[in-house]
Design an enzyme around this catalytic site. Structure first.
Site, PDB file in Angstrom:
ATOM      1  N   LYS A 110       0.856  -1.181   0.000  1.00  0.00           N
ATOM      2  CA  LYS A 110       0.000   0.000   0.000  1.00  0.00           C
ATOM      3  C   LYS A 110       0.895   1.234   0.000  1.00  0.00           C
ATOM      4  CE  LYS A 110      -4.509   0.767  -0.012  1.00  0.00           C
ATOM      5  NZ  LYS A 110      -5.492  -0.019  -0.776  1.00  0.00           N
ATOM      6  N   ASP A 138      -6.860   4.502  -4.847  1.00  0.00           N
ATOM      7  CA  ASP A 138      -7.559   4.342  -3.573  1.00  0.00           C
ATOM      8  C   ASP A 138      -8.240   5.683  -3.322  1.00  0.00           C
ATOM      9  OD1 ASP A 138      -7.385   4.252  -0.240  1.00  0.00           O
ATOM     10  OD2 ASP A 138      -7.710   2.301  -1.156  1.00  0.00           O
TER      11      ASP A 138
END
Length: 448
Positions: free
Chosen positions: A129, A169
């Site tokens: 991430k 995201d």
């Protein structure tokens, strides 16, 4: 649930000392540890091989400065992150989040969850991430472009089509992905599938925009079907009004449900006739306005300030699609009192541990985020596959593959829960099924 294993307790203490103050990361690790005790009992070599210690320590944490120039000519500075957590089953894969709340603990929590989520898809992708405390909201296209170019100038040193493939995201849509892809291509002089979530003119994939919301509903429908229920004729409440919430609304409606409430960070709307999705799409995707304006054009709809109140709306199915810890104990109690039968998590970790415990004790069907919102990363991998082959698949082909992946995820977590003595506990089932695949790969690769 609590952790009883002395081994897991020792590892957790090390995590807390080493990663002090990263509360979201602690929450994610604790939830997984609570599920793994029956696995450790059957597989004592996990402790000997240090699998858990290695799993909670990222393979690589990259933190860097991002300097960029705003429209007034002033230099601004943000912090960028990429946490490459685990590559045991494939190249790192996970989104980039641009939001003022981003710090290392958030990125690590998301990256840790991504390990299990990616494993559950059955696809060869590891967990990662990244992101920045830059917030694109209120910025001009020029400012967003200059930030993205500066961000990618550093990030491009650490990623690649066979190494680490970021996606979008919160705060990172096709615009931001496009700017970053252009900068990567300019610096590296190669047109490869190094980012997913690209628009169609940049070798993106059909269904990628819809994937997380659609996938959430496919898995939730599979869970409902197993219990003799379905979306058909059900009242649905969906928190959020971003990409995941919008396309969860679209698919839930196609499956026969009626979405009666949605929200943004200011408040929520309730429409007894069912939410007018075309209006929501226009407000959020085109005009970038607040959801309160919906009520101005829909006489039966009401707007209430304070987004947490959305869980007081009576519903059969709740789909939290906003942000972490969206549903707390009080909200869970309201859902239970109002007869909710199923909760599917579209956002990352949107229910607190206290809320999850209440759902499970009350018999509500509960699909955890690492399984329920895996549709986005699954379709990202399908985009990677198309990029590698230099082909584009039809909407129907990608959608069919997505639906099959989500139904397989449900079956795998259901079966793992049953095999390890916690039938019906899909949190444990998802953690166990995701963990076992990664642990086996780590064993096979030796101490690395």
């Amino acid at each position: 649930m609590t952790i009883h294993s002395e081994y897991l307790k020792r590892v957790m203490e090390t995590v807390k000392k080493r990663d002090y103050g990263e509360v979201e990361f602690f929450q994610a690790v604790t939830e997984v540890f609570e599920s793994l005790e029956p696995v450790l009992e059957r597989n004592p070599d996990i402790e000997r091989l240090g699998i858990i210690e290695r799993l909670v320590e990222p393979e690589r944490q990259i933190i860097f400065r991002v300097s960029w120039v705003d429209d007034t000519g002033r230099v601004r500075v943000n912090r960028g992150y990429r946490v490459e957590f685990n590559s045991a089953i494939g190249p790192y894969k996970g989104g980039l989040r641009f939001h003022s709340s981003v710090y290392l603990g958030i990125i690590k929590f998301l990256g840790f969850e991504q390990i299990f989520k990616n494993s559950l898809t059955g696809l060869p992708i590891g967990g990662a991430k990244g992101g920045s405390d830059f917030n694109p909201k209120g910025k001009s296209d020029g400012e967003v472009m200059r930030f993205c170019q500066s961000f990618m100038t550093e990030l491009c040193k650490h990623i690649g089509a066979d190494t680490d493939v970021p996606a979008g995201d919160i705060g990172v849509g096709s615009r931001e992905i496009g700017y970053m892809f252009g900068q990567y291509k300019r610096i590296r002089n190669e047109f490869v599938g190094v980012l997913t979530g690209k628009d169609l003119t940049n070798s993106g994939s059909l269904v990628r925009t819809e994937a997380t919301g659609y996938g959430l509903c496919y898995l939730t429908e599979a869970m409902l079907r197993d219990a003799g229920k379905s979306f058909k004729g059900s009242a649905v409440v969906i928190s959020g009004s971003g990409n995941v919430a919008i396309y969860a609304t679209e698919k839930a409606t196609q499956l026969g449900g009626k979405v009666v409430a949605m929200s943004d960070s200011d408040g929520y709307i309730y429409d007894p006739d069912g939410v007018d999705l075309a209006c929501i799409k226009r407000l959020k995707e085109v005009e970038r306005k607040r959801i309160s304006e919906y009520a101005e054009t829909h006489p039966k709809a009401t707007y209430t300030e304070g987004c947490s109140g959305i869980w007081s709306v009576k519903c059969d199915i709740a789909l939290p699609c906003a942000t972490q810890n969206d549903i707390d104990k009080k909200s869970a109690e309201l859902l239970i009192q109002n007869g909710c039968i199923a909760v599917g998590e579209g956002a990352n970790m949107p229910s607190t541990p206290e809320a999850i415990e209440l759902f499970q004790k009350s018999g509500i069907l509960f699909a955890p985020a690492k399984a329920a919102n895996a549709g986005g990363v699954a379709t990202s991998h399908l985009e990677m596959s198309q990029n590698s082959q230099r082909v584009s698949w039809s909407f129907e082909k990608v959608d069919m593959k997505l639906m099959q992946i989500m139904e397989d995820i449900y079956a795998n977590m259901r079966d793992a829960a049953k095999e390890y003595g916690c039938e019906g506990n899909f949190v444990a089932g998802a953690n166990i099924a995701g963990f076992l695949k990664v642990a086996d790969a780590m064993k096979a690769q030796g101490v690395v």
